[in-house]
Design a protein around this motif. Structure first.
Motif, short mmCIF file in Angstrom:
data_model
loop_
_atom_site.label_atom_id
_atom_site.label_comp_id
_atom_site.label_asym_id
_atom_site.label_seq_id
_atom_site.Cartn_x
_atom_site.Cartn_y
_atom_site.Cartn_z
N LEU A 72 40.88 45.75 35.40
CA LEU A 72 40.63 47.72 35.50
C LEU A 72 39.19 47.40 35.93
CD1 LEU A 72 42.55 48.97 32.12
CD2 LEU A 72 43.03 49.23 34.68
N VAL A 73 38.25 46.71 35.30
CA VAL A 73 36.34 46.71 35.86
C VAL A 73 36.31 46.25 37.01
CG1 VAL A 73 35.55 46.39 33.64
CG2 VAL A 73 36.00 44.68 34.54
N GLY A 74 37.61 46.18 37.89
CA GLY A 74 37.45 45.61 39.32
C GLY A 74 37.89 43.86 39.70
N VAL A 75 37.83 42.86 38.53
CA VAL A 75 38.08 41.89 39.14
C VAL A 75 40.52 41.49 39.34
CG1 VAL A 75 38.40 38.82 37.98
CG2 VAL A 75 36.80 41.18 37.30
N PRO A 76 39.97 40.92 40.51
CA PRO A 76 41.00 41.22 41.00
C PRO A 76 42.39 40.43 40.23
CG PRO A 76 40.05 40.37 42.89
CD PRO A 76 39.08 40.51 41.37
N ILE A 77 42.89 40.60 39.29
CA ILE A 77 43.27 39.59 38.60
C ILE A 77 45.57 39.48 37.80
CG2 ILE A 77 41.67 38.54 37.44
CD1 ILE A 77 42.21 40.12 34.52
N PHE A 78 45.08 41.38 38.25
CA PHE A 78 46.89 41.30 39.05
C PHE A 78 47.16 40.83 39.72
CE2 PHE A 78 44.44 45.51 36.65
CZ PHE A 78 44.53 44.55 34.81
N ALA A 79 48.61 41.43 39.60
CA ALA A 79 49.75 40.35 40.24
C ALA A 79 49.52 41.50 41.68
CB ALA A 79 50.59 41.07 40.44
N GLY A 81 45.92 42.79 42.69
CA GLY A 81 44.65 43.12 42.79
C GLY A 81 43.56 43.85 41.38
N GLY A 82 43.18 44.68 40.95
CA GLY A 82 42.89 45.01 40.07
C GLY A 82 42.11 46.12 40.50
N GLY A 83 40.87 46.95 39.15
CA GLY A 83 40.38 48.22 39.83
C GLY A 83 41.15 49.12 39.16
N PRO A 84 40.19 49.93 38.60
CA PRO A 84 40.36 51.49 38.04
C PRO A 84 42.16 52.44 38.51
CG PRO A 84 38.26 51.81 38.89
CD PRO A 84 38.79 50.52 39.13
#
Length: 189
Positions: A72-79, A81-84
């Motif tokens: 959620l802080v922005g590192v693209p570790i979700f399937a 991407g990432g970010g709030p």
């Protein structure tokens, strides 16, 4: 006054390890081109199951929360991407469900003192139910009331449950078998 338990280096290391494994699991995915939003079948669920089985409710859910915070802080570790902004993606409920499921899996497996494959599988199925309920409810609410892309419960049930639950159940079976073998190994670390 209740005495606070301090975390050992082992606890913190295992928690960090499972956060990293869950993040790595996001990149091992099969994308399903469903409408209105694509779904991703990933290996994250496998590592969430193991975190709950092996770390227990508190550390298992903490490892998932660390993963979520990093994404959620922005590192693209979700399937995807990432970010709030990920908070308003309808599929984010499944990621929140991972934290709830890790807690439920750890709680049930500790409560029944899981030591056999069927006991681990039972805890995994409880976690599967928790994760899917969280994901489906979040999907429905965000789609209909936040981003104004209305979906019916029928679409939610088909796209968010029927299409992926078989693969996730297989991961429950595999993680249960592995947890049974790894449980004793972790005691010696």
């Amino acid at each position: 006054m209740q005495k606070q338990k301090k975390w050992s280096v082992k606890d913190m290391s295992l928690c960090a390890l499972f956060s990293a494994l869950i993040a790595a699991g996001a990149f091992m995915k099969i994308s399903l081109p469903l409408q209105p939003f694509p779904m991703h079948f990933t290996l994250q669920w496998f590592f969430v199951l193991l975190a709950g089985f092996l770390l227990g409710p508190r550390l298992g859910s903490l490892s998932v929360c660390i993963y979520l915070a990093i994404g959620l802080v922005g590192v693209p570790i979700f399937a995807a991407g990432g970010g709030p902004a990920y908070l308003i993606r309808p599929t984010f409920g499944f990621l929140l469900g991972f934290a709830l499921a890790a807690y439920a899996i750890g709680y049930v497996s500790r409560r029944i003192q899981a030591s056999t494959f069927p006991q681990y599988l039972l805890a995994g199925i409880v976690g599967l139910i928790v994760m899917y309920l969280s994901g489906m409810i979040y999907f429905y609410i965000i789609s209909n009331y936040v981003i104004s892309m209305p979906v019916t419960w029928k679409i939610v049930f088909i796209n968010c449950f029927l299409v992926t639950v078989g693969g996730d159940f297989v991961l429950c079976v595999l993680a249960s078998a592995l947890a049974k073998r790894l449980r004793n190994t972790l005691r010696y670390l």
